[in-house]
Scaffold this motif. Structure first.
Motif, short mmCIF file in Angstrom:
data_model
loop_
_atom_site.label_atom_id
_atom_site.label_comp_id
_atom_site.label_asym_id
_atom_site.label_seq_id
_atom_site.Cartn_x
_atom_site.Cartn_y
_atom_site.Cartn_z
N VAL A 8 1.02 -1.29 0.04
CA VAL A 8 0.30 -0.26 0.27
C VAL A 8 1.10 1.20 -0.38
CG1 VAL A 8 -1.55 1.33 1.40
CG2 VAL A 8 -1.73 -1.31 0.66
N ALA A 9 2.28 1.55 0.22
CA ALA A 9 2.76 2.09 0.48
C ALA A 9 3.35 2.10 -0.75
CB ALA A 9 3.94 2.02 1.88
N ALA A 10 3.90 1.34 -1.28
CA ALA A 10 4.41 1.73 -2.86
C ALA A 10 3.58 2.22 -3.01
CB ALA A 10 4.70 0.51 -3.35
N LEU A 11 2.40 2.06 -3.84
CA LEU A 11 1.40 2.30 -4.14
C LEU A 11 1.14 4.04 -4.02
CD1 LEU A 11 -1.28 -0.77 -4.71
CD2 LEU A 11 0.05 0.20 -5.97
N ARG A 12 1.01 4.15 -2.66
CA ARG A 12 0.71 5.71 -2.30
C ARG A 12 2.01 6.16 -3.19
NH1 ARG A 12 -1.85 5.67 3.92
NH2 ARG A 12 -3.59 4.45 3.53
N THR A 13 3.16 5.82 -3.46
CA THR A 13 3.94 6.68 -3.62
C THR A 13 4.18 7.55 -4.91
OG1 THR A 13 5.97 5.52 -2.47
CG2 THR A 13 7.08 6.00 -4.23
N GLY A 14 3.58 6.17 -6.13
CA GLY A 14 3.21 6.43 -7.23
C GLY A 14 2.34 8.01 -7.58
N GLY A 15 1.15 8.45 -6.56
CA GLY A 15 1.20 10.02 -6.89
C GLY A 15 -0.81 9.38 -7.26
N ALA A 124 -2.26 1.51 -20.58
CA ALA A 124 -1.18 1.18 -18.80
C ALA A 124 -0.22 1.09 -18.61
CB ALA A 124 -2.12 -0.27 -18.30
N PRO A 125 0.97 1.15 -20.26
CA PRO A 125 2.40 1.19 -20.30
C PRO A 125 1.95 2.36 -20.49
CG PRO A 125 1.57 -1.26 -21.04
CD PRO A 125 0.17 -0.47 -20.53
N LEU A 126 1.29 3.37 -21.40
CA LEU A 126 1.66 4.74 -21.57
C LEU A 126 0.79 5.72 -20.13
CD1 LEU A 126 -0.68 4.65 -24.96
CD2 LEU A 126 2.17 5.08 -24.18
N LEU A 127 0.45 5.42 -19.16
CA LEU A 127 -0.03 5.82 -18.36
C LEU A 127 1.21 5.47 -18.04
CD1 LEU A 127 -3.69 4.60 -17.73
CD2 LEU A 127 -2.92 7.81 -18.12
N GLY A 128 1.47 4.52 -17.49
CA GLY A 128 2.72 4.16 -16.58
C GLY A 128 4.29 5.29 -16.92
N LEU A 129 4.13 5.17 -17.61
CA LEU A 129 5.63 6.49 -18.35
C LEU A 129 5.45 7.85 -18.18
CD1 LEU A 129 7.68 7.23 -20.53
CD2 LEU A 129 6.59 7.26 -22.24
N LEU A 130 3.50 8.25 -18.01
CA LEU A 130 3.51 9.02 -18.33
C LEU A 130 3.09 9.60 -16.32
CD1 LEU A 130 1.53 11.67 -18.46
CD2 LEU A 130 -0.24 11.17 -17.63
N GLY A 131 3.14 8.51 -15.76
CA GLY A 131 3.40 8.99 -14.50
C GLY A 131 5.29 9.21 -14.24
N THR A 132 6.07 7.97 -14.67
CA THR A 132 7.57 8.17 -14.84
C THR A 132 8.08 9.75 -15.41
OG1 THR A 132 7.62 5.95 -15.37
CG2 THR A 132 8.99 7.40 -15.95
N ILE A 133 7.41 10.24 -16.32
CA ILE A 133 7.66 12.14 -16.54
C ILE A 133 7.30 13.00 -15.76
CG2 ILE A 133 7.54 13.72 -18.17
CD1 ILE A 133 6.64 11.28 -20.42
N VAL A 134 6.43 12.49 -14.79
CA VAL A 134 5.70 13.36 -13.22
C VAL A 134 6.67 13.22 -12.90
CG1 VAL A 134 3.87 13.74 -11.84
CG2 VAL A 134 2.88 13.58 -14.50
N GLY A 135 6.76 12.21 -12.41
CA GLY A 135 7.73 11.62 -10.75
C GLY A 135 9.49 12.23 -11.55
N MET A 136 9.72 12.32 -12.47
CA MET A 136 11.50 12.73 -13.14
C MET A 136 10.90 14.45 -13.02
SD MET A 136 12.55 10.07 -13.27
CE MET A 136 14.62 11.11 -13.22
N VAL A 158 11.85 9.69 -7.57
CA VAL A 158 12.28 8.84 -8.75
C VAL A 158 11.61 7.41 -8.10
CG1 VAL A 158 14.27 7.34 -8.89
CG2 VAL A 158 14.36 9.96 -8.65
N ALA A 159 11.28 7.33 -7.11
CA ALA A 159 10.27 6.08 -6.61
C ALA A 159 8.74 6.29 -7.21
CB ALA A 159 9.78 6.12 -5.17
N GLN A 160 8.00 7.64 -7.83
CA GLN A 160 6.68 7.79 -7.87
C GLN A 160 7.22 7.14 -9.34
OE1 GLN A 160 5.58 11.24 -7.17
NE2 GLN A 160 4.19 11.70 -9.67
N ALA A 161 7.91 7.58 -10.18
CA ALA A 161 7.96 7.06 -11.67
C ALA A 161 8.69 5.76 -11.11
CB ALA A 161 9.10 8.26 -11.84
N LEU A 162 9.23 5.40 -10.56
CA LEU A 162 9.65 3.51 -10.67
C LEU A 162 8.28 2.81 -10.57
CD1 LEU A 162 13.27 3.54 -9.27
CD2 LEU A 162 12.61 3.15 -11.60
#
Length: 213
Positions: A8-15, A124-136, A158-162
């Motif tokens: 749960v903590a890791a998922l919250r890190t994703g933003g 799904a991968p495109l949204l993950g990529l968007l989260g990576t860009i936002v985190g970076m 960086v954790a949010q991006a990963l």
């Protein structure tokens, strides 16, 4: 318990990107379970239905007809059997046309929701990529003119991006495997329906040739 807390903590890190990713994951699981039930309930054919017909009865032999009657009302093979139940005066071309129309409707019904599963594979991968860009981007904002300002904030970005990337790939992989499985299962079902229809059609042709001889 610690594992769930860490997850749960890791998922919250994703933003915030985790909300649409979670929605896609829930949609994918819903479609997978629903299609798995549909294929198990309405697409599994008894072996006797696919055997060649060697009887001399006008329409379906009694053994095959009894097997069809025991199937669920919406079962694919029971629906297909309806094309071969009219009286003996119905011409073969009309039965063939009816069987083709029924097969098209079965294919449409059995593939319901697969388009959404295919969309999730891409989205799904495109949204993950968007989260990576936002985190970076959040990490880079913490670099000041004099160097690093907030190391904890940078690692958090960086954790949010990963996390976003990982979750997007996990959702896409599950959806991809499920989509490929159901697509292959649908192809096999349509092949089995074609065998079933051809067996009935060949029996009727043989009957007509015998009666006309």
């Amino acid at each position: 318990m610690d594992e769930w807390t860490g997850l749960v903590a890791a998922l919250r890190t994703g933003g915030w990107i985790m909300y649409p990713l979670s929605l896609l994951g829930v949609l994918a699981l819903t479609i997978i379970f629903e299609r798995a039930y549909v294929f198990a309930r309405f697409a599994r054919a008894p072996a006797a239905l696919l055997e060649p017909d060697t009887s001399d009865t006008p329409d379906m032999p009694a053994q095959t007809a009894d097997g069809v009657e025991r199937l669920a009302t919406q079962h694919a093979f029971r629906r297909m059997a309806a094309a071969w139940r009219p009286d003996a005066t119905t011409p073969l071309w009309l039965r063939e046309a009816s069987a083709q129309a029924i097969a098209a409707r079965i294919e449409r019904d059995m593939s319901r929701g697969l388009w959404l599963l295919e969309t999730i594979v891409t989205a799904a991968p495109l949204l993950g990529l968007l989260g990576t860009i936002v985190g970076m981007m959040q990490s880079f904002k913490l670099f000041g003119g004099d160097g690093l300002v907030d190391p904890a904030g940078v690692t958090g970005g960086v954790a949010q991006a990963l996390v976003a990337t990982a979750v997007g790939l996990i959702v896409a992989v599950f959806a991809l495997f499920a989509f490929n499985y159901f697509s292959r299962r649908l192809e096999r079902l349509m092949d089995e329906l074609e065998l079933f229809a051809n067996a009935r059609l060949n029996a009727l042709r043989a009957r007509d040739e015998t009666s006309g001889a």
